[in-house]
Design an enzyme around this catalytic site. Structure first.
Site, mmCIF file in Angstrom:
data_model
loop_
_atom_site.group_PDB
_atom_site.id
_atom_site.type_symbol
_atom_site.label_atom_id
_atom_site.label_comp_id
_atom_site.label_asym_id
_atom_site.label_seq_id
_atom_site.Cartn_x
_atom_site.Cartn_y
_atom_site.Cartn_z
ATOM 1 N N CYS A 1 0.958 -5.058 -5.157
ATOM 2 C CA CYS A 1 2.421 -5.058 -5.020
ATOM 3 C C CYS A 1 3.004 -6.449 -4.784
ATOM 4 O O CYS A 1 4.224 -6.617 -4.853
ATOM 5 C CB CYS A 1 2.829 -4.113 -3.895
ATOM 6 S SG CYS A 1 2.262 -2.419 -4.146
ATOM 7 N N ASN B 1 8.273 3.387 -5.878
ATOM 8 C CA ASN B 1 7.436 2.202 -5.641
ATOM 9 C C ASN B 1 6.748 1.858 -6.951
ATOM 10 O O ASN B 1 5.848 2.571 -7.399
ATOM 11 C CB ASN B 1 6.412 2.518 -4.544
ATOM 12 C CG ASN B 1 5.480 1.351 -4.244
ATOM 13 O OD1 ASN B 1 5.311 0.450 -5.055
ATOM 14 N ND2 ASN B 1 4.853 1.386 -3.089
ATOM 15 N N HIS C 1 9.509 -6.275 -1.687
ATOM 16 C CA HIS C 1 8.862 -5.224 -2.471
ATOM 17 C C HIS C 1 9.419 -3.877 -2.032
ATOM 18 O O HIS C 1 9.473 -3.566 -0.843
ATOM 19 C CB HIS C 1 7.350 -5.277 -2.252
ATOM 20 C CG HIS C 1 6.634 -4.035 -2.647
ATOM 21 N ND1 HIS C 1 6.838 -3.401 -3.857
ATOM 22 C CD2 HIS C 1 5.713 -3.277 -1.973
ATOM 23 C CE1 HIS C 1 6.073 -2.325 -3.916
ATOM 24 N NE2 HIS C 1 5.394 -2.220 -2.792
#
Length: 329
Positions: free
Chosen positions: A114, A281, A251
């Protein structure tokens, strides 16, 4: 070393298929209220069966070319951030080279999960500032749905698919990279993983399914204590204060996590861009998708100073401060 690089073009792509909270209610023991309360998510985009990370990557590059009338034939390096490549090899970057017939270029994938977008920007800036390259095509692409266990209600509610592309070029007069900071906590690697050749880590057995496995509570605790200090270190390197930052773009792992990070970092949610609510996500792609939403909503504008911070599997984290100077043609 003072940067000599600038982002000159930007493109994104998300699949057409939507996976809503109501859809998930039919698949696992969950409900819309529970998901929204704990994550802030309402829907995600999911790649079709015949769409892979390379497919989404190509669409994002095509979007960039269309929006900015950019020529990619003279790109001298292609970098792709992904934790879900189509194959172990060839890499996704090589597939991009083939599709666009870029004759003289290097091609490599990097995997910082990520944190991939901010890691990739750091690498692209370094390669150009050092003089090794002049024009880099950097792409983040993920199809997390293909490694998501849709019988596990703790993880299947979280993840979506997407891609984003930027061109980073040499610019001695108006460089856009101000500062970067990164770090790693490898001891926490077992908190979020997907197995490949090995099914043990640090002497402990793992779930060998190849699906994404996450201890959300531990990742939440690590991110909430790591990012505030990382943000302060990044600002110190840049010689800036929080008031100098127009937009904070973390993020988009989970809206509740972002709220905690903002509170502990003393950054207003009103100055924070996210993509989590309707895109979920998307790992390395969540930051540029949040930027895209900021552009679409008239928030992110040329001349703004951005602090982007990625964090995730590894456990890795990296932040960059940028001067945004990209305008649609």
């Amino acid at each position: 070393m003072q940067s000599k690089a600038r982002i000159t073009a930007f493109g994104t792509y998300v699949p057409e298929k939507r996976l809503t909270n109501e859809d998930l209610e039919k698949m696992v023991d969950t409900n819309n209220e529970w998901i929204v309360q704990r994550t802030g998510m309402k829907e995600r985009r999911i790649a079709a069966e015949n769409e892979f990370s390379s497919t989404l990557a190509l669409r994002a590059v095509e979007n960039l070319i269309k929006r900015y009338k950019k020529d990619v034939s003279d790109v001298d390096c292609i970098i792709v951030a992904t934790s879900t490549p189509d194959y172990t090899f060839p890499n996704v970057a090589s597939q991009i080279q083939k599709h666009f017939q870029i004759k003289q270029t290097g091609a490599m994938d990097l995997n910082s999960a990520c944190a991939g977008f901010t890691y990739g920007l750091h690498v692209a800036n370094g390669l150009i500032t050092s003089g090794l390259h002049r024009k880099i095509l950097f792409v983040a692409a993920e199809t997390l749905s293909k490694i998501t266990d849709y019988t596990d209600r703790t993880t299947c509610i979280l993840f979506g698919d997407g891609a984003a592309a930027v061109i980073v070029e040499r610019d001695d007069e108006m460089p856009g990279f101000i500062a970067s900071h990164m770090g790693t906590y490898g001891e926490g690697g077992s908190h979020v993983y997907s197995t490949n050749l090995s099914t043990t880590m640090q002497g402990q057995p793992l779930n060998p399914s190849g699906m994404l496995v996450q201890n959300g509570r531990e990742v939440y605790k690590w991110a909430s204590r790591t990012l505030p200090s990382g943000i302060n270190e990044l600002l110190h390197k840049a010689g800036l204060k929080k008031d100098d930052i127009d937009w904070f773009i973390p993020h988009s792992a989970n809206l509740r996590m972002i709220e905690s990070i903002c509170e502990k970092s003393e950054i207003s949610l009103e100055k924070t861009l996210t993509s989590v609510e309707y895109l979920g996500n998307t790992s390395s792609v969540s930051i540029p998708l949040a930027m895209q939403l900021g552009i679409d909503e008239g928030k992110l504008k040329s001349g703004d100073t951005l602090l982007a911070y990625g964090f995730g599997g590894g456990l890795t984290h990296a932040g960059v401060i940028l001067k945004w100077d990209v305008e649609d043609v």
